[in-house]
Design an enzyme around this catalytic site. Structure first.
Site, PDB file in Angstrom:
ATOM      1  CG  ASP A 249      31.094  39.305  47.543  1.00  0.00           C
ATOM      2  OD1 ASP A 249      30.450  39.723  46.569  1.00  0.00           O
ATOM      3  OD2 ASP A 249      30.699  39.453  48.716  1.00  0.00           O
TER       4      ASP A 249
ATOM      5  CE1 TYR B 264      33.472  45.825  44.379  1.00  0.00           C
ATOM      6  CE2 TYR B 264      32.924  43.784  43.252  1.00  0.00           C
ATOM      7  CZ  TYR B 264      33.870  44.621  43.812  1.00  0.00           C
ATOM      8  OH  TYR B 264      35.190  44.249  43.796  1.00  0.00           O
TER       9      TYR B 264
ATOM     10  CB  CYS C 295      30.301  39.016  43.568  1.00  0.00           C
ATOM     11  SG  CYS C 295      29.600  40.670  43.575  1.00  0.00           S
TER      12      CYS C 295
ATOM     13  CB  CYS D 125      22.725  39.648  46.680  1.00  0.00           C
ATOM     14  SG  CYS D 125      24.062  40.449  47.599  1.00  0.00           S
TER      15      CYS D 125
ATOM     16  CG  HIS E 257      26.684  40.412  51.035  1.00  0.00           C
ATOM     17  ND1 HIS E 257      27.331  40.591  49.830  1.00  0.00           N
ATOM     18  CD2 HIS E 257      27.470  40.993  51.978  1.00  0.00           C
ATOM     19  CE1 HIS E 257      28.464  41.269  50.046  1.00  0.00           C
ATOM     20  NE2 HIS E 257      28.561  41.517  51.339  1.00  0.00           N
TER      21      HIS E 257
HETATM   22  N1  DGL Z   1      27.559  39.965  47.141  1.00  0.00           N
HETATM   23  C1  DGL Z   1      27.334  40.721  46.001  1.00  0.00           C
HETATM   24  C2  DGL Z   1      26.359  40.143  45.025  1.00  0.00           C
HETATM   25  O1  DGL Z   1      26.232  38.938  44.983  1.00  0.00           O
HETATM   26  C3  DGL Z   1      27.554  42.206  45.985  1.00  0.00           C
HETATM   27  C4  DGL Z   1      26.784  43.024  46.916  1.00  0.00           C
HETATM   28  C5  DGL Z   1      27.254  44.449  46.826  1.00  0.00           C
HETATM   29  O2  DGL Z   1      28.438  44.690  47.021  1.00  0.00           O
HETATM   30  O3  DGL Z   1      26.426  45.321  46.535  1.00  0.00           O
HETATM   31  O4  DGL Z   1      25.752  40.828  44.268  1.00  0.00           O
END
Ligand code: DGL
Length: 275
Positions: free
Chosen positions: A12, A44, A75, A186, A188
């Site tokens: 990730d 990201y 991710c 996401c 996170h």
């Molecule tokens: N955890 C990530 C996702 O599932 C990325 C979050 C990020 O880095 O902006 O999209």
């Protein structure tokens, strides 16, 4: 069945993929894992898809150099940017990726109004357009990028007033429009499920795709006949591309509820290696 002790790679942009890793560890306790948090580049979400694709390729090359038998792209943003490309570039490796769980949400909603929380890159990608087209006919999707939320979670601020303010601003208008299901697009965001549930209340279902990803990974390993059959518990190695692995270890301890040792990897010309 032969024993395949090679590790499963998981990555990730940061600590978010741990929400997927813990589901994988629960489902596949005998497997070894390598987790890579690309914190040199987090977040990201606001980056161009091509840039994220290059990071995903570099990380995959490192995981394959460590004999990874499968790669879980934990991710949504990296999946949106790179899943298709990775499968084409590394045809021998099975990839398990994330897509916003619009399908179960559309099946579950009674009001026909579903909230989707994901990054700008995920909303832009072809993968999201395709799930919407295939599964969300007749469902109203309310989208929000929750700007700043990834950084709050990276800092371990799960209950912070700023974290609550970001979620309030995203979720209150959705509630006002009759949303009864919210998709965490996401990886996170599962770490703030308690806060999300406080805001939306018990009538709204919150969908975390991690258990489904763990089941899918198990299916893939069975199909490829690459399960680790030894019954001793698997070992997970944690890496970050950030300069201070101890700081990462502290946040990971808070998110996972147990201490971990984190090692550092560094980027050199698009490749990952020990510093
Ligand atoms: N955890 C990530 C996702 O599932 C990325 C979050 C990020 O880095 O902006 O999209």
């Amino acid at each position: 069945m032969p024993d395949d002790p090679r590790p499963i790679g998981v990555f990730d942009s940061g600590v978010g993929g741990l929400s997927v890793l813990r589901a994988l560890q629960a489902r596949l306790p005998n497997e070894h894992f390598i987790y890579i948090a690309d914190q040199a580049h987090v977040p990201y979400g606001p980056r161009p898809l091509a840039e994220v694709r290059a990071f995903a390729e570099g990380i995959t090359r490192y995981l394959l150099s460590q004999q990874a038998k499968a790669v879980v792209v934990a991710c949504n943003t990296a999946s949106a940017a790179a899943l298709h490309y990775l499968r084409q570039t590394f045809p021998q490796t099975p990839f398990i990726g994330m897509e916003p769980a619009v399908k179960p949400a559309a099946e579950h909603t009674r009001t026909g109004v579903v909230g989707v929380l994901a990054t700008p890159a995920t909303f832009q990608g072809a993968l999201y357009a395709s799930v919407v087209e295939r599964f969300a006919q007749g469902t109203r999707l309310l989208e929000d990028t929750c700007d700043g939320l990834v950084q709050q979670i990276e800092a371990g601020h799960l209950q912070h007033p700023t974290t609550r303010a970001i979620l309030d601003r995203a979720l209150q208008p959705m509630l006002a429009q009759g949303m009864d299901t919210v998709v965490l697009g996401c990886t996170h965001y599962p770490f703030v499920i308690p806060l999300i549930e406080e805001i939306v209340g018990p009538q709204v279902r919150v969908i975390d795709p991690a258990p489904a990803i763990a089941r899918q990974t198990e299916r893939v390993l069975k199909m490829q006949n690459t399960r680790r059959t030894t019954t001793t518990p698997g070992v997970t190695r944690y890496y970050t591309t950030a300069p201070d692995p101890r700081q990462t270890a502290e946040v990971m301890r808070r998110l996972l509820g147990h201490p971990v040792t984190v090692e550092r990897l560094a980027w050199h010309d698009g490749r990952l290696a020990p510093p």
